[in-house]
Design an enzyme around this catalytic site. Structure first.
Site, PDB file in Angstrom:
ATOM      1  CB  SER A   1      -0.938  -0.043   1.196  1.00 47.19           C
ATOM      2  OG  SER A   1      -1.909   0.939   1.088  1.00 47.19           O
TER       3      SER A   1
ATOM      4  CG  ASP B   1       7.024   5.418 -11.693  1.00 46.36           C
ATOM      5  OD1 ASP B   1       7.783   4.435 -11.795  1.00 46.36           O
ATOM      6  OD2 ASP B   1       5.779   5.330 -11.780  1.00 46.36           O
TER       7      ASP B   1
ATOM      8  CE  LYS C   1      -5.160  -2.275   0.895  1.00 46.01           C
ATOM      9  NZ  LYS C   1      -5.323  -0.889   0.385  1.00 46.01           N
TER      10      LYS C   1
END
Length: 541
Positions: free
Chosen positions: A341, A352, A366
């Site tokens: 999560s 990224d 998740k």
């Protein structure tokens, strides 16, 4: 129970502000004021005057419901009376014919839980005491054994992660273990009600029956209870100039504590760090806003995370503001199968944006956001309301984040040997939301011990290579130095990602795939009506 009273109960249940709708026509008969049970016959339609025109104006011509957006919205908001009647029939049959008497409240509670049961593993109904125990998770203090769990359908509990330094960790509880009995009694679904069997007064102990991969019989582990005060951030110097920060959960104060400890490490290093290892292993998540704030502390610009759902309040985008606590020093994010999560949000945002390299094993996967909706009676509904997406637009739901450099546990079995991770991922939870990149492959592995930290430090010292330029992830044993990919075309660690829109301010910030204290469930959610990713199940004692 009459249909009209049941309709009233359901209307009250669906009343939280986050989902409030303007009243719409209902199929059920209306009630007279002060009468909650007897239906009142609808008034007959008014008769048009004799001299009324027989031809309607264009504006008065009825529009088919399929062509009228307002009518379609009203239809979608109507209570399905026919299904309510079906439920009432079953309710009465059970109440009148079941072999033993059952209280109406118990039947209604079971029915309410059933509304959420088949949606996904993270949507649950929490009665008042369970909701209160869940809220304790974000505060970091409660009485229990110190473990994050996820409830399974048969009443057993899968361990997401033991909390560092707690009785559960000291007793040898591991990520992936399944707790099947407490004090010799097999767990059932009813044990998930309230705080649960793991919580209790400090100084008491509990005997757990544990199924563990590779063991032929359940293990019997005695675990003491104590007041669990979860320290979500700890830091130290690995070597001169190289810092280490362990994030065990994302709680209310986690971001502020991270900022403080980075400052302390910089001071110990003469004012600047040469690099930082952020350890997210077995971090089940917590408050999403805490993860976003930490990402913002390390990024000068770029998108951090976005969430998308069916209603406008579920859509949000968070972007970095200028300022980097480390002034561009390289970062390694260390993850494993227990990283879930909010942990995945942080790792994904840093990678990224080419701000960090991720090493370890594939994460839990998740990628959903839960919102906690408080009800007037003190109960709460934890409902999955959105999916979250990394800055590159990827959903990691039921897939997880694949590390740039793969580590294996010390004394790891052969790659083709079965291991606990095959059943310890979001993708293997019954009823999970399908992921865009779900591939059905075996998940990652738990990476305990100091060997992965040593491998992370070795990786940290190597020339920086932006993630986008890494052609293939290496596979390196955790007890050996990580192997870096070719360093050709290396770029500075601070290479910014494309400029993103300003951080969202109008919608409430998702807080929670939730930091839950020990003995809680894997999805720590956020405060009332604030989206939380993680989330997981109601906190377990």
């Amino acid at each position: 129970m009459r249909v009209s009273s049941l309709t009233l109960a359901l209307s009250l249940l669906l009343s939280p502000a986050a989902f409030a709708q303007d009243p719409s026509p209902v199929d059920a008969p209306s009630r007279a004021p002060g009468d909650a049970s007897e239906p009142t016959p609808p008034e007959p339609p008014a008769t048009a005057p004799a001299d009324a025109p027989s031809v309607m104006d264009d504006a008065e011509i009825p529009v088919a419901a399929s062509d009228d957006p307002d009518a379609m919205e009203q239809a979608s908001n109507r209570v399905p009376l026919q299904e309510i009647r079906r439920y009432v029939g079953v309710f009465n049959a059970v109440r009148e014919a079941y072999v033993e008497p059952v209280e109406d409240r118990k039947l209604m509670s079971s029915a309410i839980r059933g509304l959420l049961l088949d949606l996904d593993p993270h949507s649950v109904y929490m009665e008042k005491d369970t909701a209160a125990a869940f809220d304790e998770g974000t505060e970091g203090a409660y009485d229990g054994i110190g473990v994050e769990v996820m409830y399974l359908g048969d009443g057993s509990m899968r361990v997401i992660a033991p909390i560092d330094g707690t009785p559960a960790a000291k007793a040898g509880i591991r990520a992936g273990d399944v707790i099947v009995s407490v004090d010799g009694r097999t767990l059932t679904p009813s044990d998930n009600d309230g705080p649960g069997p793991l919580r209790g007064a400090p100084g008491t102990s509990v005997m757990l029956g544990v199924l563990r991969d590779g063991e032929t019989a359940p293990l019997e582990l005695r675990v003491d209870r104590e007041t669990i005060r979860v320290v979500s951030v700890r830091g130290r110097m690995l070597e001169p100039g190289y810092g280490y920060i362990r994030l065990s959960q994302f709680q209310v104060d986690t971001a502020a504590d991270f900022n403080r400890i980075v400052g302390e490490l910089k001071a110990q290093s003469g004012g600047a760090l040469r690099g930082l290892v952020i350890d997210l292993r077995s971090n089940p998540g917590g408050l999403l806003t805490s993860a976003v704030q930490i990402a913002d502390d390390l990024l000068d610009s770029g998108k951090i995370v976005s969430t998308r759902g069916r209603i406008p309040i579920s859509d949000a985008e968070f972007s970095a503001t200028p300022g980097d606590l480390l002034d561009g020093a390289p970062v390694i994010a260390l993850v494993d199968v227990g990283s879930a999560s909010a942990s995945e949000v942080l790792a994904g945002a840093l990678r990224d944006n080419n701000r960090a390299r991720v090493i370890g094993s594939r994460t839990f996967g998740k990628g959903s956001v839960q919102t906690v909706l408080p009800l007037d009676n003190g109960d709460s509904v934890k409902l999955t309301t959105a999916r979250y997406y990394t800055p590159s637009g990827r959903s990691i739901q039921a897939r997880g984040i694949d590390p740039d450099t793969v580590l294996r546990p010390e004394n790891a079995p052969a790659d083709d040997a079965p291991r606990a991770a095959t059943v310890y991922t979001e993708a293997n939870l019954p009823g999970h939301l399908q992921g865009d990149e779900e591939d059905g492959s075996t998940g990652g592995e738990a990476l305990p011990g100091d060997a992965p930290i040593n491998a992370a430090l070795a990786e940290l010292k190597k020339p920086w290579v932006p993630t986008a330029q890494v052609p293939v992830a290496d596979t390196t044993p955790a007890d050996a130095p990580a192997t870096a990919p070719p360093a050709a075309g290396a770029a500075p660690a601070t290479a910014p990602a494309p400029e993103a829109a300003p951080a969202s301010t109008g919608d409430p910030a998702p807080e929670a795939d939730p930091a839950t204290p020990a003995d809680t469930t894997s999805d720590a959610e956020a405060p009332a009506a604030e989206p939380a990713p993680d989330a997981a199940e109601p906190p377990t004692p």
